[in-house]
Design a protein around this motif. Sequence first.
Motif, PDB file in Angstrom:
ATOM      1  N   ASN A 157       1.041  -1.153  -0.145  1.00 13.62           N
ATOM      2  CA  ASN A 157       0.034   0.161  -0.063  1.00 13.62           C
ATOM      3  C   ASN A 157       0.761   1.195  -0.006  1.00 13.62           C
ATOM      4  O   ASN A 157       1.863   1.257   0.710  1.00 13.62           O
ATOM      5  CB  ASN A 157      -0.894   0.076   1.306  1.00 13.62           C
ATOM      6  CG  ASN A 157      -1.837  -1.270   1.432  1.00 13.62           C
ATOM      7  OD1 ASN A 157      -2.874  -1.428   0.827  1.00 13.62           O
ATOM      8  ND2 ASN A 157      -1.061  -2.255   2.060  1.00 13.62           N
ATOM      9  N   TYR A 158       0.325   2.291  -0.717  1.00 12.24           N
ATOM     10  CA  TYR A 158       1.165   3.552  -0.873  1.00 12.24           C
ATOM     11  C   TYR A 158      -0.103   4.695  -0.697  1.00 12.24           C
ATOM     12  O   TYR A 158      -0.992   4.500  -1.368  1.00 12.24           O
ATOM     13  CB  TYR A 158       1.914   3.710  -2.105  1.00 12.24           C
ATOM     14  CG  TYR A 158       3.012   2.415  -2.348  1.00 12.24           C
ATOM     15  CD1 TYR A 158       4.320   2.743  -1.769  1.00 12.24           C
ATOM     16  CD2 TYR A 158       2.602   1.442  -2.818  1.00 12.24           C
ATOM     17  CE1 TYR A 158       5.213   1.877  -1.961  1.00 12.24           C
ATOM     18  CE2 TYR A 158       3.715   0.438  -3.036  1.00 12.24           C
ATOM     19  CZ  TYR A 158       5.197   0.618  -2.574  1.00 12.24           C
ATOM     20  OH  TYR A 158       6.040  -0.339  -2.623  1.00 12.24           O
ATOM     21  N   ASP A 159       0.501   5.620   0.389  1.00  8.62           N
ATOM     22  CA  ASP A 159      -0.532   6.756   0.246  1.00  8.62           C
ATOM     23  C   ASP A 159      -0.036   7.829  -0.302  1.00  8.62           C
ATOM     24  O   ASP A 159       1.044   8.531  -0.043  1.00  8.62           O
ATOM     25  CB  ASP A 159      -0.945   6.944   1.671  1.00  8.62           C
ATOM     26  CG  ASP A 159      -1.848   6.069   2.309  1.00  8.62           C
ATOM     27  OD1 ASP A 159      -2.736   5.507   1.720  1.00  8.62           O
ATOM     28  OD2 ASP A 159      -1.890   5.820   3.582  1.00  8.62           O
ATOM     29  N   LEU A 160      -0.664   8.449  -1.720  1.00  7.28           N
ATOM     30  CA  LEU A 160      -0.092   9.742  -2.313  1.00  7.28           C
ATOM     31  C   LEU A 160      -0.745  11.041  -1.493  1.00  7.28           C
ATOM     32  O   LEU A 160      -1.659  10.757  -0.759  1.00  7.28           O
ATOM     33  CB  LEU A 160      -0.867   9.541  -3.489  1.00  7.28           C
ATOM     34  CG  LEU A 160      -0.600   8.449  -4.346  1.00  7.28           C
ATOM     35  CD1 LEU A 160      -1.195   8.568  -5.676  1.00  7.28           C
ATOM     36  CD2 LEU A 160       1.062   8.188  -4.634  1.00  7.28           C
ATOM     37  N   PRO A 161      -0.040  11.992  -1.766  1.00  6.63           N
ATOM     38  CA  PRO A 161      -0.417  13.088  -0.910  1.00  6.63           C
ATOM     39  C   PRO A 161      -1.822  13.882  -0.971  1.00  6.63           C
ATOM     40  O   PRO A 161      -2.639  14.501  -0.359  1.00  6.63           O
ATOM     41  CB  PRO A 161       0.712  14.205  -1.074  1.00  6.63           C
ATOM     42  CG  PRO A 161       1.726  13.332  -1.880  1.00  6.63           C
ATOM     43  CD  PRO A 161       1.224  12.401  -2.251  1.00  6.63           C
ATOM     44  N   ASP A 162      -2.088  13.288  -2.424  1.00  9.62           N
ATOM     45  CA  ASP A 162      -3.755  13.992  -2.794  1.00  9.62           C
ATOM     46  C   ASP A 162      -4.927  13.196  -2.215  1.00  9.62           C
ATOM     47  O   ASP A 162      -6.105  13.346  -2.717  1.00  9.62           O
ATOM     48  CB  ASP A 162      -3.705  14.150  -4.151  1.00  9.62           C
ATOM     49  CG  ASP A 162      -3.580  12.791  -5.067  1.00  9.62           C
ATOM     50  OD1 ASP A 162      -3.605  11.610  -4.132  1.00  9.62           O
ATOM     51  OD2 ASP A 162      -3.429  12.933  -6.070  1.00  9.62           O
TER      52      ASP A 162
END
Length: 316
Positions: free
Chosen positions: A26-31
């Motif tokens: 999982n990767y959380d993007l800033p947007d």
Amino acid sequence: MSDYLPLHEAVIPELPNYYRGKVRENYDLPDGRRILISTDRLSAFDRAIASIPLKGQVLTQTARYWFEHTADICPNHVLEYPDPNVVVGKRLEILPVEMVVRGYLAGTTGTSILTMYKQGRRDMYGMTLPDGLRDNQALPQPILTPTSKAFDGGHDEPLSPAQIVGSGLLTQAQWDELAAFSLALFARGQQKAQERGLILADTKYEFGLDADGHILLADEIHTPDSSRYWFAQSYPERFEAGGRPESFDKDFVRSWVVERCDPYTQDLPQIPQELIDQTSSVYVRAYETITGQAFDYPPPGEDPQARIRRNLAKYF
């Protein structure tokens, strides 16, 4: 299936806020978007015991089929699919209750209604089941058997609606909405499964809140890992004989390991490639049977991690 390389992991340093789950990266993007990559890891006994080629693609694409066929019932987190193993969705605050819907008296875990029923319990999950039910019998109507959502390795616990609301896990309005969504999703799942010669016996749903406080369906839906499917044609005869319903048996590897060691305390023996290939074939068969669509195999020998990296470059 040995022509297809398994995806053991999908660690991409250029993507931010990495979190490794049992099966997904999982990767959380800033947007506010989240990238979820389904690997081929097979999780059991509190660890990854093998990688099953094509498993991650099967689960992602099966969930995609169901998200697209239930979007009129309940909004979901999906934004796009940049790769066969990847979904990009809205980042949600996951609600702490797992919504389990059961249409049959089945199950093997401590929270399953069959386990409790065979222990003599009739009152469970805030309802009362009648006497005289048999293993794997259809219930008078589908029921909700919610459990607490176990985070950080905890164990799921059975809950009643009164406990859920009374303890503040959900508000009454949230419970009512989740209950309505879950039963409607299950009804759609059972209907479409029947069209494919299958019985959707039970399943689980996970929901979350978006930035505006709206409830969205998250995680996966009606996959062979989150749901119990039986073959409709053989069910009546097997039920009458007291046998186990015919299903997509994906437990070759788990069963093989248990026969040879205590997987919780001992090192695992080398798992034969034949078993891994057999399990991979079952997953592909499950996808094609559940969806009625041909599985889109990747090119033989393709490196899935390299492909995913290319397809996610626009997010770097």
